[in-house]
Write a protein that holds these residues in place. Structure first.
Motif, PDB file in Angstrom:
ATOM      1  N   HIS A 128       7.351  -9.380 -13.626  1.00 32.49           N
ATOM      2  CA  HIS A 128       6.551  -8.914 -12.571  1.00 32.49           C
ATOM      3  C   HIS A 128       5.678 -10.081 -12.235  1.00 32.49           C
ATOM      4  N   SER A 241      11.703  -5.082  -6.692  1.00 30.57           N
ATOM      5  CA  SER A 241      12.082  -5.449  -8.057  1.00 30.57           C
ATOM      6  C   SER A 241      11.000  -5.987  -8.613  1.00 30.57           C
ATOM      7  N   ASP A 244       5.135  -3.274  -8.266  1.00 32.52           N
ATOM      8  CA  ASP A 244       4.785  -1.886  -8.723  1.00 32.52           C
ATOM      9  C   ASP A 244       4.505  -1.198  -7.005  1.00 32.52           C
ATOM     10  N   GLU A 245       4.696   0.111  -7.265  1.00 35.27           N
ATOM     11  CA  GLU A 245       4.390   0.822  -6.003  1.00 35.27           C
ATOM     12  C   GLU A 245       3.263   0.677  -5.332  1.00 35.27           C
ATOM     13  N   ARG A 246       2.071   0.381  -5.882  1.00 32.50           N
ATOM     14  CA  ARG A 246       0.688   0.133  -5.175  1.00 32.50           C
ATOM     15  C   ARG A 246       0.817  -1.260  -4.376  1.00 32.50           C
ATOM     16  N   GLU A 247       1.288  -2.063  -5.402  1.00 27.15           N
ATOM     17  CA  GLU A 247       1.440  -3.718  -4.879  1.00 27.15           C
ATOM     18  C   GLU A 247       2.405  -3.841  -3.663  1.00 27.15           C
ATOM     19  N   GLN A 248       3.532  -2.960  -3.737  1.00 24.92           N
ATOM     20  CA  GLN A 248       4.488  -2.932  -2.678  1.00 24.92           C
ATOM     21  C   GLN A 248       3.822  -2.674  -1.213  1.00 24.92           C
ATOM     22  N   TRP A 306      12.478   3.534 -11.869  1.00 24.01           N
ATOM     23  CA  TRP A 306      10.955   3.530 -11.666  1.00 24.01           C
ATOM     24  C   TRP A 306      11.059   3.112 -10.113  1.00 24.01           C
ATOM     25  N   LYS A 307      12.094   2.405  -9.495  1.00 16.11           N
ATOM     26  CA  LYS A 307      11.964   1.941  -8.199  1.00 16.11           C
ATOM     27  C   LYS A 307      12.066   3.112  -7.242  1.00 16.11           C
ATOM     28  N   HIS A 309      10.141   5.958  -5.752  1.00 11.48           N
ATOM     29  CA  HIS A 309       8.730   6.252  -5.992  1.00 11.48           C
ATOM     30  C   HIS A 309       8.290   6.755  -4.826  1.00 11.48           C
TER      31      HIS A 309
END
Length: 353
Positions: A128, A241, A244-248, A306-307, A309
């Motif tokens: 990460h 990769s 996470d969803e929020r950061e992306q 997990w990707k 979302h």
């Protein structure tokens, strides 16, 4: 094979002695291993051997075990040997890759002897990334894409990346949503027909980047799916990769600016500044298409990954809705659909099998 591989390492390095030290990792689906060897009497203290051994029985961890999957992996290791033999030496120092010391084939087994990046200072691995660390990787990708812009992928995959449509008909057939399944050819056509093509890493996930202790410099490994294509395949896959969803969702626009600024700078530095604006315009338009195309692969391959979302779904469905409005959907992965807005047709794209 232990004595034969040890002899291969010793002879390739000129070492008096080569000792198998540790298995760094086993290869996907049991196709061999990556091993560190400690040397005596050589220029370097350690080297890395990627030893590919094709299994008698296929055992894909996700259940995708068939001859098509096996042949894709066989070809991928041939491509990686070609990459290190013929292409890696052309990389600029700012897009650091391991130096190739030797390649060899013994029967059906492939041997790839590489510089030990840990010993070269790139000893950190991450699963990460912070925003700053992601920027360093995007700089690497931008310089890599600039270096190879316009190069024909001789010896590599005609169309790079492990997940593009021509290589994944089984996963395409498994997609439950008929709209995503129908849009797949148009997504693929937009990317493969990009006017401005380069070499793509093909598997530019965070696990394939190696960092210095201060994480201010990176190197990349694992070039099994290197080949021709639009650089957005790498960028969209990488961002999905390492964040996470929020950061992306929060950082994506800023990180794209970082990538394109580095790309433009690298293109000008390499005497390709005359096309920098056109490349950026085309690739910016294709970034959400690459995101949607990777989402298309995931929902057929492993829909609970997990990707998958809410943000990746919203992004993909917005592109697919545009395809439907433009009448660009079709019925199967072998179809040829018109490009999505922002892409330009080209006769140079060829899909790998």
């Amino acid at each position: 094979m232990s004595a034969r591989t040890t002899d291969f390492v010793r002879q390739a390095t000129g070492a008096r002695q080569a000792e198998r030290e540790q298995v760094i990792q086993t290869l996907w689906s049991g196709y061999g291993e990556i091993v560190r060897y400690r040397l005596q009497g050589a220029d370097q203290p350690t080297v890395i051997l990627k030893h590919v051994v094709f299994p008698d029985a296929m055992d894909h961890p996700r259940g995708w075990s068939n001859d098509r999957s096996h042949q894709r992996k066989v070809r991928s290791y041939q491509v990686e040997m070609a990459w290190y033999r013929d292409w890696a030496g052309l990389c600029n120092p700012v897009s650091r890759v391991p130096h190739c010391l030797a390649t060899g084939t013994i029967g059906d087994e492939h041997l790839l002897l590489l510089e030990d990046l840990d010993a070269a200072g790139f000893a950190r691995r991450k699963d990460h990334l912070t925003r700053a660390e992601a920027q360093h990787c995007l700089h690497w990708l931008a310089r890599f894409h600039a270096r190879f812009l316009g190069h024909a992928p001789k010896g590599l995959w005609p169309e790079g990346s492990y997940w593009h449509l021509a290589t994944r008909p089984d996963e395409w057939a498994a997609i439950e949503d008929p709209a995503i399944r129908a849009a797949a050819p148009a997504l693929d056509a937009a990317l493969t027909s990009a006017r401005h093509r380069t070499l793509v890493h093909g598997d530019a996930k965070v696990a394939n980047f190696c960092f210095t202790p201060g994480t201010d410099a990176v190197a990349a490994v694992d070039f099994q799916y290197a080949g021709g294509g639009c650089g957005m395949r790498d960028v969209a896959y990488f961002l999905g990769s390492c964040l996470d969803e929020r950061e992306q969702e929060a950082w994506e626009a800023e990180l794209l600016e970082v990538y394109f600024a580095a790309l433009g700078e690298a293109l000008y530095a390499q005497g390709k500044g005359d096309v920098a604006g056109a490349v950026e315009r085309e690739w910016r338009a294709l970034f959400p298409v690459a995101q949607a195309d990777f989402y298309r692969f995931l929902v057929g391959w492993m829909p609970d990954h997990w990707k998958v979302h809410d943000y990746s779904r919203r992004t993909a469905l917005a592109v697919i809705h545009r395809i439907q409005e433009e009448g660009g959907s079709d019925t199967g992965p072998g179809s040829i659909a018109g490009p999505i807005s922002g892409s330009s047709p080209s006769s140079s794209a060829t899909s790998s099998q």
